[in-house]
Design an enzyme around this catalytic site. Structure first.
Site, PDB file in Angstrom:
ATOM      1  N   ASP A  83     -58.755  25.685 -33.125  1.00  0.00           N
ATOM      2  CA  ASP A  83     -58.715  27.111 -32.808  1.00  0.00           C
ATOM      3  C   ASP A  83     -60.085  27.622 -32.383  1.00  0.00           C
ATOM      4  O   ASP A  83     -61.127  26.999 -32.643  1.00  0.00           O
ATOM      5  CB  ASP A  83     -58.203  27.909 -34.010  1.00  0.00           C
ATOM      6  N   ASP A 117     -50.398  33.215 -29.160  1.00  0.00           N
ATOM      7  CA  ASP A 117     -50.076  33.462 -30.563  1.00  0.00           C
ATOM      8  C   ASP A 117     -48.831  34.326 -30.714  1.00  0.00           C
ATOM      9  O   ASP A 117     -48.316  34.484 -31.820  1.00  0.00           O
ATOM     10  CB  ASP A 117     -51.252  34.146 -31.265  1.00  0.00           C
TER      11      ASP A 117
END
Length: 339
Positions: A71, A136
């Protein structure tokens, strides 16, 4: 392992001991400009690079990690090197070198690029990763658009596509499990849901979807992607084998149709000289498709199937069902001609 290796918490021994490793203009006082309570580690600094690489290397080896979700949520607000020069490109290249080094040390390691959603969906990162996370936002209606335009650059098998919970955490939208499964089917499929809380019926449906994906995976992950333009608030997209003998299409209702019935929709990319068996299949793996629509008579081929020439399917098309928004139909097309 879900990790954000390029970031550091300012309230840490590492940040206190090595302020020169922070990617910021005023490195000694970078804490005043923290975001998400984080700063960025300057991977162009040899010491910082070696520290992060050694730490990840040890965890991967000791724990037996074979998949990393890499990430990158903290933006590069002050990406300047110690000489005051812009350093976004150098920082990104260093992150790619780090991925490459870990991949060389651990040949079975898979890395998914997840940078605050899709911020690192590019051809550079694909040299070092096995897939990307497009966004996301896991709302399946939003994902139809996200995955469609991401597929202009990347094939479905490189896109992470997950079945999420009934209520999407990003939009609050509630959707049927069948639509969430249909959306996640066309990609590197997975589940992003606490399945320990599901009842037996939901678990059985998920198991059916998993079996269906495994059966169709060779088509979905090796074929050619085809698409149609928006047709009265609906899209059709699909994947077809290179030999054009097997295809999977999804007819997706995005918004309420202006017309009472959607009419005929052509299936692109087939072989005009072949004959095809066309049938609707349930995205959850059960025998009969579950349509979310109005109480009207749907086209007979959905229940009975139909055999038609490729020329007819491409030139004239098939009648599509009446569906509510956030619903879809999965269509499997198989050649019936002898090889």
């Amino acid at each position: 392992l879900w990790v954000e290796p390029e970031m550091v918490n300012l309230d840490s021994d590492l940040a206190r001991a090595h302020p020169q490793w922070l990617l910021a203009q005023d490195r000694a006082n970078a804490g005043a400009r923290a975001w998400r309570r984080q700063q960025v580690l300057d991977l162009t600094e040899p010491g910082a690079f070696e520290h992060v690489c050694a730490s990840l290397d040890q965890v991967i080896a000791d724990v037996g990690i074979d998949y990393i979700k890499w990430d990158h949520n903290r933006d590069l607000h002050e990406a300047v090197d110690q000489g005051g020069r812009a350093a976004v490109h150098q920082q990104t290249a260093a992150a790619y070198r780090l991925m490459a080094e870990l991949g060389a040390r651990h040949p079975g390691l898979e890395i998914e690029s997840c940078a605050s959603g899709g911020a690192r969906v590019d051809l550079g990162v694909l040299e070092h990763t096995q897939r990307v996370w497009p966004s996301d936002c896991n709302d399946p209606l939003e994902r139809q658009t996200i995955q469609r335009w991401t597929s202009m650059l990347l094939p479905p098998e490189l896109q992470g596509t997950h079945v999420g919970p009934t209520k999407a955490h990003t939009t609050g939208r509630v959707t049927d499990l069948s639509f969430r499964c249909l959306t996640a089917l066309f990609g590197h499929a997975g589940i992003e849901w606490d399945i320990s809380a599901l009842d037996d019926a939901d678990l059985e449906e998920l198991a059916g979807w998993i079996s269906l994906h495994k059966r169709l995976r060779e088509v979905l992950h090796t074929g050619h992607t085809v698409r149609t333009d928006l047709h009265d608030g609906a899209w059709l997209h699909g994947v077809i084998t290179p030999a054009a003998d097997h295809a999977v299409f999804a007819y997706i209702r995005l918004t309420t149709a202006a017309q009472a019935r959607p009419g005929l929709l052509r299936l692109p990319g087939l072989d005009r000289n072949r004959r095809y068996a066309v049938r609707a299949i349930d995205p959850l793996g059960s025998a009969t498709p579950q349509l979310s629509g109005h109480p009207v008579r749907q086209p007979p081929w959905i229940e009975q199937g139909v055999v038609l020439p490729g020329k007819a399917l491409m030139r004239h098309g098939l009648s599509m069902p009446v569906l509510n928004p956030a619903a879809g139909l999965l269509i499997e097309v198989t050649s019936v001609d002898a090889d």
